[in-house]
Design an enzyme around this catalytic site. Structure first.
Site, PDB file in Angstrom:
ATOM      1  N   LYS A 177       0.854  -1.199   0.000  1.00 48.94           N
ATOM      2  CA  LYS A 177       0.000   0.000   0.000  1.00 48.94           C
ATOM      3  C   LYS A 177       0.886   1.244   0.000  1.00 48.94           C
ATOM      4  CE  LYS A 177      -3.916   1.958   2.673  1.00 48.94           C
ATOM      5  NZ  LYS A 177      -4.760   1.794   3.878  1.00 48.94           N
ATOM      6  N   SER A 205      -9.844   1.983   3.083  1.00 51.61           N
ATOM      7  CA  SER A 205      -8.952   2.739   2.223  1.00 51.61           C
ATOM      8  C   SER A 205      -7.973   1.878   1.436  1.00 51.61           C
ATOM      9  CB  SER A 205      -8.175   3.733   3.072  1.00 51.61           C
ATOM     10  OG  SER A 205      -7.266   3.056   3.927  1.00 51.61           O
ATOM     11  N   SER A 256     -10.052  -0.441   7.201  1.00 53.84           N
ATOM     12  CA  SER A 256      -9.434  -0.248   5.887  1.00 53.84           C
ATOM     13  C   SER A 256      -8.769  -1.483   5.282  1.00 53.84           C
ATOM     14  CB  SER A 256      -8.416   0.887   5.947  1.00 53.84           C
ATOM     15  OG  SER A 256      -9.073   2.126   5.906  1.00 53.84           O
TER      16      SER A 256
END
Lengths: 481, 496, 96
Positions: free
Chosen positions: B86, B161, B185
């Site tokens: 990420k 997210s 997330s």
């Protein structure tokens, strides 16, 4: 109307640690710009703080030395404000749970004369907490340049109660505080290097009243004498305002040591709102008895306690102790010398006068001196035993300071031994008595000073190598027959 | 062969690599080819460094050859496996953007601790995966660069997210990925993309190198194609880190062995079903799938009982106060002074802050900074932040009380399946309310995971959330594994 | 709890060092009002005598010994600087 001043000092002291407060890159002064950074110091995205155990030890030591109550538990808070020298745009500090509360600093006010001890007072402390220092801004034409070497250095904030009454007291407070910090190895407190910084909150009130006037914060008191001069000037300024019927504004003023004047800093467009909250990246600190005891074991005797002890235990006069005591190394040197020679007063004189003079002339530190306690103790013993005379001893001291040789060796090499042939001395004394019957009669008639009349001829005969004390003794003995 | 490659698990691929039937270079090439083929549609990656990935693959093959030559023991399971990262986790020498304009052009000079650990385990750090800007959001629509698409339906969001991490894995663009989870997330996008997502206990994995959103809630965790793979990655990244004061000093067990030991022991799990998680707002299809999964557990012989988490309805409020307060401070460092975007027309230093931050941050980030600044501002601290922290205590207490009777709590991960892009963008509060089932876990610091448990009639994935006790990831994984063994949802792949 | 209408958006944006457009002020003002209305729900909770949770688990005294480690080279420190001069970060003039 008479006014009196009410002063509280906020003193920032940089702790003498090897690494920074919340990361392990080295801390230091005077290095090329931005050579003491790492991802944490620069607040790169993703970095986290980790406490420095050494800094915690040092603030606890400071607290113990100043008689503070050490918190059983304390936490870290973020103080949020934007400024280019602050990499995270928040400072990790301690808001409502400082590590140390209370305590006091013992100060000495100026005495009536240099050789008379002044009045001692205790200035109460509010709190001491730990935080991190910011970087440094260098202003150039149209821009500012930022160096983050200083950013993250452990910084202790020592806040006094508003109980200081004069510029002299403030000066004495800072001097005493500095000595304690240096004694404890907590900070070097070099104001030129920014290791000790001071802000003062000053107000005045009609003498004898209890209320508090509007306080003015005075910043940039960058040397210990600026602290005294700046505060004195501010008290005069406020008093003049009050006497002329004006009102004193609550403001922050910037002191300029060059001009001796202060200037109001335009009040910030918005009031400060630091939005303190507990730093979620750091765990609390818990201080137990074992930790405190371990630190207590490393605490030195406080300077004023030591001074009192030197005067009582060794009978060293105030003036000498006030030279020896502020320097922990020098006072240790003294104690060792006194132990070796058993003559503390003589040792104190040699160290406070001759040693300091020579160190100053050579521009070196005590730690670099070739003369150690054994040298000085040896010299004291030589004088005391009558082996050399005091004027010769001065010469021996200078020589051994330069060469590092033992005093006995210097005496030998330079042939400075005092005349010690008692038969010869007795003969010279007898001759001097025989050739001056008038003075003999005067002396025997009770005129003590008549003795001096014999000393000149004896010293001449001895070519100066006779010990006046021994000459004195010998003459009295012969005259008593 | 290639399709099998990019859709395989770590367990399968490491077997092939161990036997010499596959090289890391071949695997990496297949993953790169797949990424090139589909990422134009999925948009899971902010960027990837093909050359660097191939160099890592070659180095892995060389290590393997050397180890074979010297007869040393078996390689790490992650040796030669491409793991997507990420774009909020630092990789030395690679961009680090948090999908924000304010970090455009920033190249990190250091490795996050998880990155260092993955590299030490032989994994290939692969690409920078898209997210909602600064991990604030539930759809990746808040990314400054692109909205990632859900590989199961490109018109829909992948969740967020960590939407890029979930979508990349579902689309075959990585073998496992890392995400971060502050309020769901990892788990919510895992549910919406039909992969396994694990948020470890707070303090289990170092946060050093993870761009902080809400420091007291953030945690890094893996996305994987199986519970076993998730356990493998967790084992590699977990552990105390001297650079993160909030990482717990506790030994990391061998999760895979622990799970298989528990499976062999035949332990009869006690599962709790919180009644507050099955009320209004739960999509009927999601509810039915979760009930079916609970039925499956019953059939396995697990004891299932209802539990109560009475403060659930306050979780979102407490969360948005705590998270925004912390973010308002954490994001203060993005100021255009030391790195990142800098406004071109600032007249002085103060102006530089205002303009840089106005230009650099997107609307959701600004909204949260404003709310967080407000709740911390003078006079409001006690009413908001302090109260929220006390409510947090009560929420944590609810869970710990429930764990007196049960081992693991079972809930839906998300009240709805993937929604359409733009559907909730105009109403932030509605978006926030979507996190209802995941937020409590972060407030309580518990480990939680999402695993595939079905599909809607329209073919959209549904996730089952399992919530474990603090630092009992092994038990959590064992309960997840037991379900996975008896179902095949996790084997389905989207058609792309 | 304070009412959302005391939200002084300009003051807050100022503290946060964010310049907002008129449109943003209008929109954020409304949305933040909604949020504050929503979180007012927390007022229902009896928190009398409840300790706040700052960390998910209680651990104290997490520190490192005072032993320096190497940091960044000047080059690495300044690599991402938007503007640099004489090995320092340049910012527009700081006005007090």
């Amino acid at each position: 109307m008479n006014y009196e001043a009410v002063i509280g000092l906020e003193v920032h002291v940089q702790l003498k640690t090897r690494s920074k407060m919340f990361t392990r890159v080295a801390a230091g002064f005077g290095l090329p710009e931005n050579t003491l950074t790492d991802p944490v110091v620069l607040a790169l995205p993703g970095t986290l703080p980790v406490m420095n155990k050494g800094a915690l030890d040092k603030i606890i030591k400071a607290g113990l030395l100043l008689g503070c109550e050490i918190a059983a538990v304390c936490k870290w808070d973020r103080k949020n404000y934007f400024y280019p020298d602050s990499p995270k745009n928040y400072q990790i500090s301690q808001y409502d749970q400082p590590l140390c509360r209370g305590g006091c600093v013992e100060i000495e006010l100026p005495g009536p004369a240099r050789n008379v001890m002044g009045e001692h007072k205790r200035i109460a402390l509010t709190r001491i907490h730990l935080e991190e220092d910011v970087g440094k801004l260098n202003h150039v034409e149209g821009a500012s340049l930022v160096d983050f070497n200083r950013a993250g250095t452990p910084l202790m904030e020592i806040v006094s109660e508003p109980v200081i009454r004069s510029a002299d007291e403030a000066f004495a407070y800072l001097t005493a505080l500095k000595t304690v910090m240096i004694y404890g190895g907590i900070s070097d407190c070099d104001m030129e290097k920014g290791q000790l910084r001071c802000d003062a909150n000053i107000s005045i009130r009609p003498a004898g009243t209890a209320g508090l006037g509007t306080k003015v914060e005075l910043k940039n008191l960058n040397s210990i004498s600026f602290v005294r001069d700046g505060i004195a000037q501010e008290i005069r300024r406020q008093t003049a305002v009050a006497l002329s019927g004006g009102t004193i504004e609550q403001e922050t003023r910037d002191y300029d040591g060059q001009t001796g004047l202060s200037q109001s800093l335009r009040s910030k467009e918005m009031a400060h709102d630091y939005r303190y909250f507990p730093d979620p990246d750091l765990m609390p600190v818990e201080v137990d008895e074992a930790w405190k005891s371990a630190i207590r074991a490393t605490c030195p005797e406080l300077p004023f306690d030591k001074q009192r002890r030197f005067m009582e235990q060794y009978g060293v006069p105030y003036t000498i102790t006030s030279v020896l005591v502020p320097d922990r190394g020098l006072s240790d040197f003294f104690e060792e010398t006194a132990r070796l020679c058993g003559k503390p007063q003589a040792a104190g004189n040699w160290i406070a006068n001759d040693l300091l003079r020579e160190l100053g002339a050579a521009k070196i530190e005590l730690s670099q001196s070739k003369v150690g306690p054994a040298h000085v103790a040896g010299l004291v013993r030589l004088v005391d035993g009558g082996v050399i005379l005091s004027n010769a001893a001065k010469e021996v001291f200078v020589d051994m300071f330069r060469t590092g040789e033992a005093p006995e060796a210097v005496v030998e090499r330079k042939g400075l031994k005092a005349e010690t042939n008692l038969d010869e001395l007795e003969r010279w004394c007898a001759e001097a008595i025989a050739s001056n019957p008038k003075s003999v009669a005067d002396y025997k008639g009770g005129k003590e000073s008549a003795l001096n009349a014999f000393k000149g001829p004896v010293m001449r005969a001895a070519k100066g190598k006779a010990d006046p004390k021994r000459v004195d003794e010998m003459l009295r003995r012969l005259l008593a027959r | 062969m290639p399709e099998e490659l990019f859709n395989s698990t770590i367990a399968e691929l490491s077997g092939l690599l161990d036997r010499g039937a596959l090289s890391s270079v071949e695997l990496m090439k297949a993953v790169i080819a797949r990424t090139k083929a589909v990422d134009g549609r999925v948009r899971a990656f902010n960027s990837y460094d093909e050359e660097d990935a191939m160099a890592q693959a070659r180095a892995s093959d060389a290590r393997r050859a050397k180890a074979k030559g010297s007869g040393s023991g078996a390689a790490s399971r992650l040796e030669g496996i491409p793991v997507g990262i990420k774009d909020v986790i630092s990789v030395a020498g690679q961009p680090l953007t948090a999908s924000s304009r304010i970090l455009e052009g920033f190249v990190s000079p250091y490795d996050a601790t998880v990155t260092r650990k993955l590299k030490a385990a032989g994994a290939i750090c692969w690409g920078r995966l898209n997210l909602d800007e600064f991990a604030m959001g539930s759809s990746t629509e808040n990314s400054a660069f692109a909205t990632t698409s859900n590989p199961w339906d490109l018109e829909r969001v992948p969740g967020g997210s960590s939407g890029g991490s979930a979508a990349a894995l579902a689309a075959g663009e990585a073998v496992a990925t890392l995400g971060s989870d502050t309020g769901g997330s990892i788990r919510q996008p895992a549910a919406l993309c039909s992969v396994v997502g694990l948020k470890p206990s707070y303090g289990r994995v170092s946060r050093y190198g993870l761009i902080a959103f809400a420091s007291s809630l953030d945690q890094i965790g893996p996305f994987a194609r199986s519970v076993e793979d998730a356990a493998t990655v967790l084992g590699a990244i977990a552990g105390h880190d001297p650079r993160d004061s909030t990482s717990l000093r506790q030994e990391v067990p061998d999760y895979n062995r622990g799970v298989s030991d528990l499976a062999k022991s035949g332990r009869r799990w006690k599962l709790g079903i919180p009644r507050e998680y099955f009320g209004e707002g739960l999509d009927p299809e999601v509810g039915a799938a979760v009930q079916a999964a609970i039925g499956e557990y019953r059939r396995m012989g697990c004891e299932v009982r209802e539990v109560s988490l009475p403060h659930t309805k306050y979780a979102i409020g407490a969360y948005y106060i705590i998270a925004t307060a912390e973010c308002s401070s954490n994001l203060a460092r993005f100021d255009g002074v030391r790195y990142g975007h800098r406004s071109k027309d600032a007249k002085d230093a103060i102006d530089l802050y205002f303009k840089t931050r106005a230009e650099g941050f997107g609307p959701e980030v600004k909204r949260r900074i404003i709310l967080g600044t407000y709740v911390l501002s003078s006079g409001y601290y006690d009413a908001y932040y302090l109260r929220a922290q006390k409510v947090r205590t009560l929420i944590r207490r609810d869970f710990l009380d429930a764990y007196r009777d049960v081992d693991v709590i079972v809930t839906p991960t998300s009240p709805t399946p993937a929604f359409r892009k733009g559907e909730k963008a105009a109403d932030p509060l509605a978006m926030y309310l979507n996190d209802i089932y995941t937020i409590g876990v972060n407030l309580a610091g518990l480990p939680g995971m999402s695993l595939p448990c079905g599909f809607t009639a329209g073919g959209l994935p549904i996730g089952l959330q399992l919530i474990g006790q603090p630092f009992k990831e092994t038990e959590l994984l064992a309960v997840a594994s037991a379900y996975e063994q008896r179902t095949e949802w996790h084997l389905r792949r989207p058609r792309l | 709890m304070p009412q959302p209408n005391d939200l002084k958006l300009d003051h807050i944006a100022n503290l946060a060092r964010l310049s907002l457009t008129a449109e943003e002020k209008e929109r954020f003002g409304r949305q933040l009002g909604d949020m504050l209305d929503y979180v007012a729900l927390l007022n229902e909770v009896d928190v009398e005598g409840v300790e706040p949770t700052a960390h998910a688990f209680p651990v104290v005294n997490v520190w490192a010994q005072d032993v320096p480690e190497p940091g960044l080279s000047v080059e690495d420190a300044l690599r991402n600087a938007p503007e640099r001069r004489d090995n320092m970060f340049v910012v527009p003039k700081v006005v007090e």
